[in-house]
Write a protein that holds these residues in place. Structure first.
Motif, PDB file in Angstrom:
ATOM      1  N   PHE A  14     -14.765   1.657   2.377  1.00 28.85           N
ATOM      2  CA  PHE A  14     -14.311   2.256   3.636  1.00 28.85           C
ATOM      3  C   PHE A  14     -14.660   1.355   4.823  1.00 28.85           C
ATOM      4  CE2 PHE A  14     -13.928   5.833   0.893  1.00 28.85           C
ATOM      5  CZ  PHE A  14     -13.060   6.733   1.490  1.00 28.85           C
ATOM      6  N   ALA A  15     -15.828   0.723   4.782  1.00 25.25           N
ATOM      7  CA  ALA A  15     -16.215  -0.177   5.872  1.00 25.25           C
ATOM      8  C   ALA A  15     -15.309  -1.402   5.901  1.00 25.25           C
ATOM      9  CB  ALA A  15     -17.675  -0.589   5.726  1.00 25.25           C
ATOM     10  N   LEU A  16     -14.987  -1.948   4.723  1.00 25.45           N
ATOM     11  CA  LEU A  16     -14.068  -3.084   4.699  1.00 25.45           C
ATOM     12  C   LEU A  16     -12.678  -2.666   5.158  1.00 25.45           C
ATOM     13  CD1 LEU A  16     -14.857  -5.218   1.521  1.00 25.45           C
ATOM     14  CD2 LEU A  16     -15.821  -5.333   3.820  1.00 25.45           C
ATOM     15  N   ALA A  17     -12.234  -1.483   4.753  1.00 24.02           N
ATOM     16  CA  ALA A  17     -10.911  -1.019   5.167  1.00 24.02           C
ATOM     17  C   ALA A  17     -10.834  -0.855   6.679  1.00 24.02           C
ATOM     18  CB  ALA A  17     -10.576   0.292   4.471  1.00 24.02           C
ATOM     19  N   ALA A  18     -11.946  -0.452   7.298  1.00 25.61           N
ATOM     20  CA  ALA A  18     -11.967  -0.259   8.752  1.00 25.61           C
ATOM     21  C   ALA A  18     -11.740  -1.560   9.505  1.00 25.61           C
ATOM     22  CB  ALA A  18     -13.293   0.365   9.176  1.00 25.61           C
ATOM     23  N   THR A  19     -11.990  -2.698   8.862  1.00 22.06           N
ATOM     24  CA  THR A  19     -11.778  -3.988   9.521  1.00 22.06           C
ATOM     25  C   THR A  19     -10.312  -4.404   9.529  1.00 22.06           C
ATOM     26  OG1 THR A  19     -11.996  -5.296   7.484  1.00 22.06           O
ATOM     27  CG2 THR A  19     -14.043  -4.736   8.673  1.00 22.06           C
ATOM     28  N   GLY A  20      -9.489  -3.758   8.697  1.00 24.71           N
ATOM     29  CA  GLY A  20      -8.099  -4.171   8.540  1.00 24.71           C
ATOM     30  C   GLY A  20      -7.912  -5.282   7.531  1.00 24.71           C
ATOM     31  N   LEU A  21      -9.012  -5.795   6.981  1.00 27.31           N
ATOM     32  CA  LEU A  21      -8.925  -6.919   6.053  1.00 27.31           C
ATOM     33  C   LEU A  21      -8.367  -6.523   4.688  1.00 27.31           C
ATOM     34  CD1 LEU A  21     -12.334  -8.601   6.932  1.00 27.31           C
ATOM     35  CD2 LEU A  21     -10.050  -9.470   7.487  1.00 27.31           C
ATOM     36  N   LEU A  22      -8.326  -5.225   4.406  1.00 24.52           N
ATOM     37  CA  LEU A  22      -7.750  -4.762   3.146  1.00 24.52           C
ATOM     38  C   LEU A  22      -6.286  -4.348   3.285  1.00 24.52           C
ATOM     39  CD1 LEU A  22     -10.653  -2.601   1.630  1.00 24.52           C
ATOM     40  CD2 LEU A  22     -10.003  -4.938   1.043  1.00 24.52           C
ATOM     41  N   ASP A  23      -5.757  -4.376   4.489  1.00 23.92           N
ATOM     42  CA  ASP A  23      -4.365  -3.967   4.691  1.00 23.92           C
ATOM     43  C   ASP A  23      -3.430  -4.835   3.845  1.00 23.92           C
ATOM     44  OD1 ASP A  23      -5.302  -2.161   6.482  1.00 23.92           O
ATOM     45  OD2 ASP A  23      -4.415  -3.077   8.263  1.00 23.92           O
ATOM     46  N   GLY A  24      -2.548  -4.174   3.098  1.00 23.97           N
ATOM     47  CA  GLY A  24      -1.604  -4.887   2.252  1.00 23.97           C
ATOM     48  C   GLY A  24      -2.202  -5.424   0.975  1.00 23.97           C
ATOM     49  N   ARG A  25      -3.478  -5.148   0.725  1.00 24.90           N
ATOM     50  CA  ARG A  25      -4.160  -5.659  -0.464  1.00 24.90           C
ATOM     51  C   ARG A  25      -4.534  -4.519  -1.402  1.00 24.90           C
ATOM     52  NH1 ARG A  25      -6.425 -10.880   0.351  1.00 24.90           N
ATOM     53  NH2 ARG A  25      -6.260 -11.624   2.510  1.00 24.90           N
ATOM     54  N   ARG A  26      -4.728  -4.874  -2.670  1.00 18.91           N
ATOM     55  CA  ARG A  26      -5.287  -3.912  -3.623  1.00 18.91           C
ATOM     56  C   ARG A  26      -6.773  -3.756  -3.352  1.00 18.91           C
ATOM     57  NH1 ARG A  26      -5.698  -5.811  -8.717  1.00 18.91           N
ATOM     58  NH2 ARG A  26      -6.113  -3.771  -9.613  1.00 18.91           N
ATOM     59  N   ALA A  27      -7.263  -2.559  -3.572  1.00 17.36           N
ATOM     60  CA  ALA A  27      -8.687  -2.280  -3.427  1.00 17.36           C
ATOM     61  C   ALA A  27      -9.012  -1.063  -4.265  1.00 17.36           C
ATOM     62  CB  ALA A  27      -9.054  -2.038  -1.963  1.00 17.36           C
ATOM     63  N   THR A  28     -10.287  -0.877  -4.546  1.00 18.28           N
ATOM     64  CA  THR A  28     -10.715   0.318  -5.265  1.00 18.28           C
ATOM     65  C   THR A  28     -11.977   0.864  -4.617  1.00 18.28           C
ATOM     66  OG1 THR A  28     -11.056   1.249  -7.473  1.00 18.28           O
ATOM     67  CG2 THR A  28     -12.200  -0.830  -6.974  1.00 18.28           C
ATOM     68  N   LEU A  86     -12.366  -1.125 -12.483  1.00 20.14           N
ATOM     69  CA  LEU A  86     -13.789  -1.223 -12.160  1.00 20.14           C
ATOM     70  C   LEU A  86     -14.018  -2.041 -10.904  1.00 20.14           C
ATOM     71  CD1 LEU A  86     -15.278  -1.762 -15.726  1.00 20.14           C
ATOM     72  CD2 LEU A  86     -15.196   0.353 -14.399  1.00 20.14           C
ATOM     73  N   PHE A  87     -13.200  -3.067 -10.682  1.00 23.08           N
ATOM     74  CA  PHE A  87     -13.300  -3.834  -9.445  1.00 23.08           C
ATOM     75  C   PHE A  87     -11.984  -4.558  -9.195  1.00 23.08           C
ATOM     76  CE2 PHE A  87     -14.946  -6.695 -12.748  1.00 23.08           C
ATOM     77  CZ  PHE A  87     -14.210  -7.855 -12.521  1.00 23.08           C
ATOM     78  N   VAL A  88     -11.809  -5.001  -7.959  1.00 25.10           N
ATOM     79  CA  VAL A  88     -10.621  -5.757  -7.556  1.00 25.10           C
ATOM     80  C   VAL A  88     -11.081  -7.002  -6.816  1.00 25.10           C
ATOM     81  CG1 VAL A  88      -8.548  -5.790  -6.121  1.00 25.10           C
ATOM     82  CG2 VAL A  88      -9.149  -3.709  -7.378  1.00 25.10           C
ATOM     83  N   ASP A  89     -10.580  -8.153  -7.224  1.00 29.30           N
ATOM     84  CA  ASP A  89     -10.883  -9.420  -6.561  1.00 29.30           C
ATOM     85  C   ASP A  89      -9.622  -9.900  -5.863  1.00 29.30           C
ATOM     86  OD1 ASP A  89     -11.445 -11.993  -5.775  1.00 29.30           O
ATOM     87  OD2 ASP A  89     -12.351 -12.600  -7.670  1.00 29.30           O
ATOM     88  N   GLU A  90      -9.616  -9.843  -4.540  1.00 27.97           N
ATOM     89  CA  GLU A  90      -8.488 -10.310  -3.751  1.00 27.97           C
ATOM     90  C   GLU A  90      -8.813 -11.625  -3.059  1.00 27.97           C
ATOM     91  OE1 GLU A  90      -5.165  -8.773  -2.607  1.00 27.97           O
ATOM     92  OE2 GLU A  90      -5.418  -8.261  -4.713  1.00 27.97           O
TER      93      GLU A  90
END
Length: 327
Positions: A120-134, A157-161
């Protein structure tokens, strides 16, 4: 004899720098995993610093608090930043200075890795926009709703973008850390760390196998009686027409409204219900895979294995080894 001082010994290679960002409500296991895996020792060329919004006491979850020696300046120092999971991530966003520090760290090339709800903290930065995440399966829907531009995958179990990595529940943080070690230092170093942690170097499957049930909670009560009726007859030949006849509607109406209620078509829901019953039989009985497949209406062991792999990301045998209850 010359009295000139000897030249200083050449410096060794620079240690890789790891910062663990401890936020309010941080979960103790999530905090401890990267600190334990990347601990500074001869076999591990890393230096780890624990940090928070500012140096000092950070109130954590589960009745624990943390005293961190560093503030957000550690994110400017680190090559790799971990964001452990924290309580109630769906209620409010992390502080603005934390978001800015994470963005700045990434912009200068640091990798950012979230454990569990740290996503959630990473998503708040916008850096996960358009990317896979879990994230942890319990919060996957909340993450998708709060950050709709993130492509949330709750079955891994994890996602490496590349520069941003996310993992599922706490134990998946170990999987993520070992994955990073494999990339940094190679398989031998990762396996050595896994042995030290008494952890599996690789785990099969995804977190779908840890969700209590594959069948989702219904969003409405339409066709509740038909769902209950079907659950008692999973070993029988259930078709869309059979279900529609019980519900006293047309197959087309049942399909449309069933998706509205559950998120799945009627036959997708039946398949997941059958897999759930198979899970329980694998956990609680000694029946073979062929017998279980017949009992739940999947016919053959090959068919059960196919759907088990597709829905849960593992095999019936692996699932039984993981979850079977001892006497």
């Amino acid at each position: 004899m010359s009295s000139e001082p000897s030249a200083p010994a050449p410096a060794g290679p620079r240690l890789r720098r790891v910062a663990v960002l401890v936020l309010e409500g941080a979960k103790p296991l999530d905090v401890g995993i990267p600190a334990q895996v990347f601990t500074t020792r001869a076999s591990m060329p890393y230096e780890v610093r624990m940090c928070g919004s500012s140096p000092g006491l950070v109130t954590g979850g589960d009745g624990l608090s943390y005293h961190v020696a560093h503030g957000l300046d550690a994110l400017g120092w680190a090559d790799l930043v971990f964001v452990p999971g924290y309580r109630f991530p769906d209620r409010e966003s992390p502080p603005a200075d934390v978001v800015a520090a994470l963005v700045a760290a990434r912009s200068r090339g640091a990798r950012l890795a979230a454990i569990s709800t740290g996503a959630f903290a990473l998503a708040a930065t916008g850096l996960l926009d358009g990317r896979r995440a879990t994230t942890h399966w319990h919060y996957a829907r909340a993450l998708a709703e709060r950050h709709p531009r993130v492509r949330v995958d709750e079955n891994v179990l994890f996602v490496d973008e590349g520069g941003v990595l996310t993992s599922a529940g706490a134990a998946s943080g170990i999987d993520l850390c070992l994955h990073i070690l494999r990339g940094d230092l190679g398989v031998a170093a990762s396996n050595h760390a896994a042995r030290r942690l008494v952890a599996a170097p690789y785990r099969s499957g995804g977190q779908a196998q840890y969700v209590p049930r594959s069948v989702p909670e219904p969003l409405g009560e339409r066709f509740a009686a038909t769902r209950e009726w079907a659950l008692r007859r999973l070993g029988e030949h259930l078709t869309l027409q059979v279900l529609a006849r019980h519900a006293a509607v047309s197959p087309r109406t049942l399909s449309r409204r069933f998706v509205e209620d559950t998120g799945y078509t009627p036959m997708q829901w039946v398949m997941r219900a059958r897999v759930d019953v198979a899970r329980e039989l694998l956990e609680r009985s000694e029946r073979g895979v062929e017998q279980i497949a017949a009992d739940v209406g999947l016919g053959t062991g090959a068919n059960l294995r196919l759907h088990f792999q597709r829905i849960l990301g593992t095999t019936p045998s692996e699932y039984r080894r993981t979850f079977a209850r001892g006497e």
